[in-house]
Design a protein around this motif. Structure first.
Motif, PDB file in Angstrom:
ATOM      1  N   ALA A   1       0.820  -1.245  -0.125  1.00 55.62           N
ATOM      2  CA  ALA A   1       0.138  -0.056  -0.154  1.00 55.62           C
ATOM      3  C   ALA A   1       0.837   1.294  -0.173  1.00 55.62           C
ATOM      4  O   ALA A   1       0.573   2.218  -0.421  1.00 55.62           O
ATOM      5  CB  ALA A   1      -0.920  -0.015   1.467  1.00 55.62           C
ATOM      6  N   LEU A   2       2.200   1.171   0.837  1.00 58.18           N
ATOM      7  CA  LEU A   2       2.867   2.480   0.775  1.00 58.18           C
ATOM      8  C   LEU A   2       3.615   2.572  -0.600  1.00 58.18           C
ATOM      9  O   LEU A   2       3.883   3.572  -1.072  1.00 58.18           O
ATOM     10  CB  LEU A   2       3.777   2.114   1.805  1.00 58.18           C
ATOM     11  CG  LEU A   2       3.455   2.229   3.246  1.00 58.18           C
ATOM     12  CD1 LEU A   2       4.407   2.088   4.160  1.00 58.18           C
ATOM     13  CD2 LEU A   2       2.759   3.470   3.540  1.00 58.18           C
ATOM     14  N   TYR A   3       3.954   1.366  -1.231  1.00 55.98           N
ATOM     15  CA  TYR A   3       4.573   1.457  -2.504  1.00 55.98           C
ATOM     16  C   TYR A   3       3.804   2.147  -3.452  1.00 55.98           C
ATOM     17  O   TYR A   3       4.101   2.898  -4.344  1.00 55.98           O
ATOM     18  CB  TYR A   3       4.965   0.041  -2.994  1.00 55.98           C
ATOM     19  CG  TYR A   3       6.492  -0.499  -2.600  1.00 55.98           C
ATOM     20  CD1 TYR A   3       7.607   0.020  -2.930  1.00 55.98           C
ATOM     21  CD2 TYR A   3       6.500  -1.462  -1.710  1.00 55.98           C
ATOM     22  CE1 TYR A   3       8.893  -0.446  -2.452  1.00 55.98           C
ATOM     23  CE2 TYR A   3       7.599  -1.963  -1.305  1.00 55.98           C
ATOM     24  CZ  TYR A   3       8.842  -1.634  -1.786  1.00 55.98           C
ATOM     25  OH  TYR A   3      10.004  -1.905  -1.207  1.00 55.98           O
ATOM     26  N   ALA A   4       2.648   2.014  -3.703  1.00 57.19           N
ATOM     27  CA  ALA A   4       1.460   2.248  -4.380  1.00 57.19           C
ATOM     28  C   ALA A   4       1.538   3.942  -4.440  1.00 57.19           C
ATOM     29  O   ALA A   4       1.553   4.733  -5.317  1.00 57.19           O
ATOM     30  CB  ALA A   4       0.217   1.784  -4.084  1.00 57.19           C
ATOM     31  N   VAL A   5       1.535   4.373  -3.262  1.00 63.43           N
ATOM     32  CA  VAL A   5       1.332   5.759  -3.013  1.00 63.43           C
ATOM     33  C   VAL A   5       2.873   6.541  -3.200  1.00 63.43           C
ATOM     34  O   VAL A   5       2.974   7.762  -3.794  1.00 63.43           O
ATOM     35  CB  VAL A   5       1.024   6.273  -1.537  1.00 63.43           C
ATOM     36  CG1 VAL A   5       1.250   7.571  -1.309  1.00 63.43           C
ATOM     37  CG2 VAL A   5      -0.130   5.601  -1.221  1.00 63.43           C
ATOM     38  N   SER A   6       3.941   5.730  -2.928  1.00 59.50           N
ATOM     39  CA  SER A   6       5.352   6.219  -3.044  1.00 59.50           C
ATOM     40  C   SER A   6       5.441   6.513  -4.871  1.00 59.50           C
ATOM     41  O   SER A   6       6.449   7.338  -5.077  1.00 59.50           O
ATOM     42  CB  SER A   6       6.369   5.046  -2.683  1.00 59.50           C
ATOM     43  OG  SER A   6       7.674   5.515  -2.969  1.00 59.50           O
ATOM     44  N   ALA A   7       4.867   5.780  -5.580  1.00 61.30           N
ATOM     45  CA  ALA A   7       5.080   6.128  -6.814  1.00 61.30           C
ATOM     46  C   ALA A   7       4.922   7.441  -7.521  1.00 61.30           C
ATOM     47  O   ALA A   7       5.438   8.067  -8.237  1.00 61.30           O
ATOM     48  CB  ALA A   7       4.138   5.173  -7.940  1.00 61.30           C
ATOM     49  N   HIS A   8       4.094   7.981  -6.564  1.00 56.22           N
ATOM     50  CA  HIS A   8       3.566   9.522  -6.965  1.00 56.22           C
ATOM     51  C   HIS A   8       4.785  10.559  -6.652  1.00 56.22           C
ATOM     52  O   HIS A   8       4.914  11.590  -7.183  1.00 56.22           O
ATOM     53  CB  HIS A   8       2.082  10.251  -6.150  1.00 56.22           C
ATOM     54  CG  HIS A   8       1.380   9.409  -6.687  1.00 56.22           C
ATOM     55  ND1 HIS A   8       0.459   9.374  -7.887  1.00 56.22           N
ATOM     56  CD2 HIS A   8       0.263   8.628  -6.053  1.00 56.22           C
ATOM     57  CE1 HIS A   8      -0.444   8.702  -7.955  1.00 56.22           C
ATOM     58  NE2 HIS A   8      -0.563   8.156  -6.796  1.00 56.22           N
ATOM     59  N   THR A   9       5.791  10.015  -5.770  1.00 58.05           N
ATOM     60  CA  THR A   9       6.991  10.932  -5.436  1.00 58.05           C
ATOM     61  C   THR A   9       8.121  10.758  -6.569  1.00 58.05           C
ATOM     62  O   THR A   9       9.173  11.311  -6.354  1.00 58.05           O
ATOM     63  CB  THR A   9       7.369  10.349  -4.262  1.00 58.05           C
ATOM     64  OG1 THR A   9       8.133   9.244  -4.263  1.00 58.05           O
ATOM     65  CG2 THR A   9       6.599  10.297  -3.055  1.00 58.05           C
ATOM     66  N   GLY A  10       8.114   9.944  -7.677  1.00 57.26           N
ATOM     67  CA  GLY A  10       8.715   9.858  -8.507  1.00 57.26           C
ATOM     68  C   GLY A  10       9.801   8.806  -8.475  1.00 57.26           C
ATOM     69  O   GLY A  10      10.585   8.449  -8.933  1.00 57.26           O
TER      70      GLY A  10
ATOM     71  N   ALA B   1       0.002   8.200   4.580  1.00 56.36           N
ATOM     72  CA  ALA B   1      -0.415   7.145   4.432  1.00 56.36           C
ATOM     73  C   ALA B   1       0.024   5.835   5.242  1.00 56.36           C
ATOM     74  O   ALA B   1      -0.166   5.015   6.052  1.00 56.36           O
ATOM     75  CB  ALA B   1      -0.328   6.683   2.987  1.00 56.36           C
ATOM     76  N   LEU B   2       1.425   6.233   5.868  1.00 55.06           N
ATOM     77  CA  LEU B   2       2.087   5.417   6.901  1.00 55.06           C
ATOM     78  C   LEU B   2       1.573   5.630   8.165  1.00 55.06           C
ATOM     79  O   LEU B   2       1.359   4.642   8.737  1.00 55.06           O
ATOM     80  CB  LEU B   2       3.807   6.052   6.792  1.00 55.06           C
ATOM     81  CG  LEU B   2       4.311   5.455   8.001  1.00 55.06           C
ATOM     82  CD1 LEU B   2       4.654   4.038   7.989  1.00 55.06           C
ATOM     83  CD2 LEU B   2       5.802   6.289   8.220  1.00 55.06           C
ATOM     84  N   VAL B   3       1.502   6.893   8.604  1.00 55.20           N
ATOM     85  CA  VAL B   3       0.777   7.060  10.189  1.00 55.20           C
ATOM     86  C   VAL B   3      -0.789   6.518  10.081  1.00 55.20           C
ATOM     87  O   VAL B   3      -1.055   6.129  11.016  1.00 55.20           O
ATOM     88  CB  VAL B   3       0.757   8.407  10.080  1.00 55.20           C
ATOM     89  CG1 VAL B   3       0.108   8.907  11.839  1.00 55.20           C
ATOM     90  CG2 VAL B   3       2.173   9.027  10.501  1.00 55.20           C
ATOM     91  N   ARG B   4      -1.301   6.569   8.950  1.00 57.54           N
ATOM     92  CA  ARG B   4      -2.773   5.998   8.903  1.00 57.54           C
ATOM     93  C   ARG B   4      -2.518   4.290   9.192  1.00 57.54           C
ATOM     94  O   ARG B   4      -3.597   3.774  10.060  1.00 57.54           O
ATOM     95  CB  ARG B   4      -3.655   6.024   7.788  1.00 57.54           C
ATOM     96  CG  ARG B   4      -4.269   7.441   7.480  1.00 57.54           C
ATOM     97  CD  ARG B   4      -5.031   7.541   6.405  1.00 57.54           C
ATOM     98  NE  ARG B   4      -5.682   9.102   6.396  1.00 57.54           N
ATOM     99  CZ  ARG B   4      -6.658   9.523   7.079  1.00 57.54           C
ATOM    100  NH1 ARG B   4      -7.150   8.695   8.120  1.00 57.54           N
ATOM    101  NH2 ARG B   4      -6.929  10.710   6.759  1.00 57.54           N
ATOM    102  N   LEU B   5      -1.828   3.611   8.841  1.00 60.23           N
ATOM    103  CA  LEU B   5      -1.451   2.216   8.749  1.00 60.23           C
ATOM    104  C   LEU B   5      -1.006   2.091  10.312  1.00 60.23           C
ATOM    105  O   LEU B   5      -1.515   1.123  11.083  1.00 60.23           O
ATOM    106  CB  LEU B   5      -0.587   1.863   7.853  1.00 60.23           C
ATOM    107  CG  LEU B   5      -0.952   1.471   6.447  1.00 60.23           C
ATOM    108  CD1 LEU B   5       0.691   1.112   5.620  1.00 60.23           C
ATOM    109  CD2 LEU B   5      -1.762   0.302   6.388  1.00 60.23           C
ATOM    110  N   ILE B   6      -0.122   3.103  10.848  1.00 62.20           N
ATOM    111  CA  ILE B   6       0.323   2.818  12.212  1.00 62.20           C
ATOM    112  C   ILE B   6      -0.815   3.111  13.026  1.00 62.20           C
ATOM    113  O   ILE B   6      -0.995   2.087  14.157  1.00 62.20           O
ATOM    114  CB  ILE B   6       1.292   3.925  12.708  1.00 62.20           C
ATOM    115  CG1 ILE B   6       2.461   3.421  11.846  1.00 62.20           C
ATOM    116  CG2 ILE B   6       1.800   4.135  14.013  1.00 62.20           C
ATOM    117  CD1 ILE B   6       3.918   4.723  12.146  1.00 62.20           C
ATOM    118  N   ASP B   7      -1.691   4.074  12.922  1.00 65.00           N
ATOM    119  CA  ASP B   7      -2.929   4.344  13.668  1.00 65.00           C
ATOM    120  C   ASP B   7      -3.866   3.000  13.848  1.00 65.00           C
ATOM    121  O   ASP B   7      -4.293   2.557  14.571  1.00 65.00           O
ATOM    122  CB  ASP B   7      -3.616   5.281  13.176  1.00 65.00           C
ATOM    123  CG  ASP B   7      -4.935   5.816  14.176  1.00 65.00           C
ATOM    124  OD1 ASP B   7      -4.708   5.739  15.447  1.00 65.00           O
ATOM    125  OD2 ASP B   7      -5.850   6.224  13.757  1.00 65.00           O
TER     126      ASP B   7
END
Length: 687
Positions: A81-90, A192-198
């Motif tokens: 799930a984090l990799y999917a979001v990370s793609a937007h950072t380039g 996205a990371l902090v939402r997973l932690i929560d």
């Protein structure tokens, strides 16, 4: 990922009104907005102190380490799930691996550090205790305790996951609640990371809060109990460290700033050597991984003048093969910069560098990243410059283009002279890391003591190390990360050192008995308890610090020495040559030191099966005085320290670690050997 990002403040998610648009680094599409809702930083700090501190300190070091391990496992199972979001950072998959799995790996590392190096409880004894009086009744030591404040972590845009987790892990272990503020440009990944932690529910309430957007008046609400850490540009670090309230309240401020790191090709390396290729690969990799957006990236490549053209051509050829574009396209090896603003900044910095350097490679006029929509993305071609006279060009040692940019700098030297290269390295005015590529140990031995004064970490790379090297640009949890001068003067990671940064050190003085009570460890000279039950017959729960056994005595004979020599094969002259031994400083034959240890074990061990399961090591071993033939030894065994790591064996029986203080004395009461024994001790039953 939410359309409007939210802050996590005082146990709730805050933010509904969109504000700043955050665009994909790949194609320029809007992927999220920051929120316009104001954050009450007074509430955030109060929540951390009033709720976060007590909830964290309801756990001890060992329990917090266990929570870190559980959190690392939870995130590892959901990393895609984090990799999917990370793609937007380039970021490419490899870039994301450094950020995402590097961050999760840091959680695992600090879980291990906490479990192995920290005690049960919330006080860390930083001994040993030292006597302060002649009679042994007054001593002093140091303890480290939780500060009772909040850690504010302000992070850079380049590592949205690792940046938060590498600071969170040690501060959480130290019992300090965190307020994390990621850089806005890539804050959607941190959110996205902090939402997973929560979602995990593993952290105590108030342990972690997230700020999306600016810090407002947060710094004005801090006091001396708190800590501020910053990762980012040297200019911003300089501004933040003189914030009036931080100065007034003496709030500790730790900066890890971008620096003009270097790599030196030593003069002993020639173009046909394997080390030459290692140098070229290392520079090219640091230019293209994360599109050069790393605080540790190689900005200055320092090479012997006679090899300048060879290095330039080799790097140019390697960079020309680097496929740039949308990481989703097969074959792409380098992605985009994190934002369009970053592209403009890097372009401006390259223009300044070109005042003193020529372009060796910049992709050429036909540079076009692969992928649909990439014309609207934040791409920048790998750019290699060369400065012919680096000693005369201050700009190349002062201006950092935070992207895929590096500058070649020649130095003059014979096959062993490296002084000019080290002088160029020093012109960076303090760096996070430097690399020396050499085949010659003598060059390394000469260079490192000089370079270490201005670098936080130094990699010596040769063909032997290359087989396992993690590379120039990879900070590792066991080693410190940070550097002097321009690099910020701070220090992160470094194993248990990082935890200690978030604890308060205090010197404690008193009688050994009082120091033992305070530290939770037996201190030499403190009162002990002797009873009818041998300490080795007691289960973990029943042992108390200070439980002690004074053994019977044993007189050492020549037969003991001869027998031990035969068993061990140790026929050192001090044990067997009467004439040579008389001429030694001891003036006589003496027993083997390891015989003394073995004999002491024979005096204090309880041989029948019992709670003591295994002896797995000795610490602080010293042979203080020699033991000769006819000397009589005696041992005192004392329970020094107990650590409950919450572990069980294959049968489900709980275990704890017990450190035993051992003093071996002679007939005059003088200590002849001193050490700690580490044992696993069973609990009475269950856990």
């Amino acid at each position: 990922m939410t359309t409007t990002l939210q802050s996590h403040i005082a146990g709730r998610w805050l933010g509904t009104e969109p504000a700043q648009a955050l665009r994909s680094a790949i194609d320029g599409r809007v992927v999220a907005h920051t929120h316009a809702d104001a954050i009450d930083f007074g509430e955030a700090v109060d929540h951390a102190r009033r709720i976060g501190v007590p909830s964290l300190l309801a756990l001890d070091f060992q329990q917090r380490a266990a929570r870190l391990k559980a959190l690392a496992k939870f995130l590892a199972e959901r990393k895609e799930a984090l990799y999917a979001v990370s793609a937007h950072t380039g970021a490419t998959r490899a870039d994301g691996w450094i950020d995402i799995e590097g961050g999760i790996g840091t959680l695992f590392a600090y879980a291990g550090i906490g479990g192995n190096d920290l005690p049960s409880g919330n006080l860390l004894h930083e001994g040993p205790a030292v006597p302060l009086g002649k009679g042994g009744g007054f001593a002093g030591t140091h303890v480290l305790v939780p500060r009772g404040g909040v850690a504010v972590h302000v992070n850079a845009f380049n590592f949205p996951v690792w940046g938060l987790l590498e600071k969170f892990a040690p501060s959480f272990l130290a019992g300090m609640p965190c307020i994390g503020k990621p850089a806005t440009a890539t804050s959607y990944l941190t959110e996205a990371l902090v939402r997973l932690i929560d979602e995990s529910g593993l952290l105590p309430e108030g342990a972690l809060q997230l700020v999306i957007g600016g810090v407002g008046d947060l710094f004005d609400r801090l006091d001396g109990r708190d800590v501020v850490t910053f990762t980012g540009s040297a200019d911003t670090a300089a501004k933040l460290r003189v914030h009036p309230n931080l100065v007034r309240q003496s709030v500790p401020f730790n900066a890890e700033a971008d620096s003009l790191n270097c790599a030196i090709l030593a003069p002993d390396v020639n173009p046909d050597d394997e080390e030459f290729d290692l140098f070229v690969k290392e520079v090219a990799r640091e230019m293209t991984v994360k599109a050069g957006q790393k605080c540790t990236a190689i900005r200055r490549a320092i090479v012997p003048r006679r090899h300048l053209d060879a290095v330039a051509q080799a790097l140019k050829a390697r960079l020309a093969k680097t496929v740039v574009g949308d990481p989703a396209v097969e074959g792409v090896k380098m992605g985009a910069l994190a934002s369009h603003a970053q592209v403009a900044d890097v372009a401006a910095k390259v223009a300044r560098l070109r005042e003193a350097a020529e372009v060796v490679y910049d992709g050429g006029p036909g540079f076009a990243p692969l992928g649909e929509g990439t014309a609207h993305g934040a791409f920048f071609a790998p750019t290699l410059l060369a400065c012919a006279k680096p000693f005369d060009a201050a700009v190349v040692h002062e201006v950092e283009a935070f992207g895929p940019v590096s500058t070649l700098m020649p130095y003059d030297a014979d096959s062993s002279g490296i002084d000019e290269a080290l002088a160029l390295a020093a012109k960076g005015q303090g760096s996070l890391v430097g690399t020396l590529v050499t085949r010659d140990p003598a060059i390394a031995a000469k260079a490192v003591p000089v370079a270490a004064a201005l670098h936080g970490r130094w990699l010596v790379l040769d063909r032997e190390a290359a087989k396992e090297s993690t590379g120039h640009g990879s900070p590792l949890p066991p080693l410190k990360h940070g550097g002097p001068g321009r690099a910020g003067g701070g220090e992160e990671l470094g194993g248990v050192r990082a935890v200690k940064h978030y604890l308060q050190r205090c010197a404690v003085q008193g009688s050994p008995t009082m120091l033992a009570a305070v530290t939770g460890e037996h201190v030499r000279g403190a009162k002990v308890r002797e009873g009818d039950v041998h300490p080795f017959r007691k289960h973990f729960e029943d042992l108390r610090i200070g439980d002690s056994l004074l053994t019977h005595r044993r007189t050492v004979t020549e037969a003991d020495i001869v027998a031990f020599g035969g068993i061990s094969g140790d026929y050192f002259y001090m044990h067997f040559d009467e004439i040579a031994a008389k001429d030694s400083p001891f003036g006589k034959r003496i027993a083997h030191g390891y015989f003394v240890l073995s004999a002491a074990a024979g005096l204090f061990v309880s041989p029948a099966p019992g709670p003591v399961l295994a002896n797995y090591g000795l610490d602080t071993l010293r042979f203080v005085k020699p033991v000769g033939i006819g000397d009589t030894i005696q041992a005192r065994l004392t329970c020094k320290r107990k650590t409950d790591r919450g572990r069980t064996d294959a049968k489900g029986v709980g275990q704890g670690v017990v450190a035993w203080d051992v003093e071996v004395t002679n007939q005059a009461g003088e200590i002849v050997a001193s050490y700690d024994i580490l044992t696993l001790v069973a609990k009475r039953g269950g856990n």
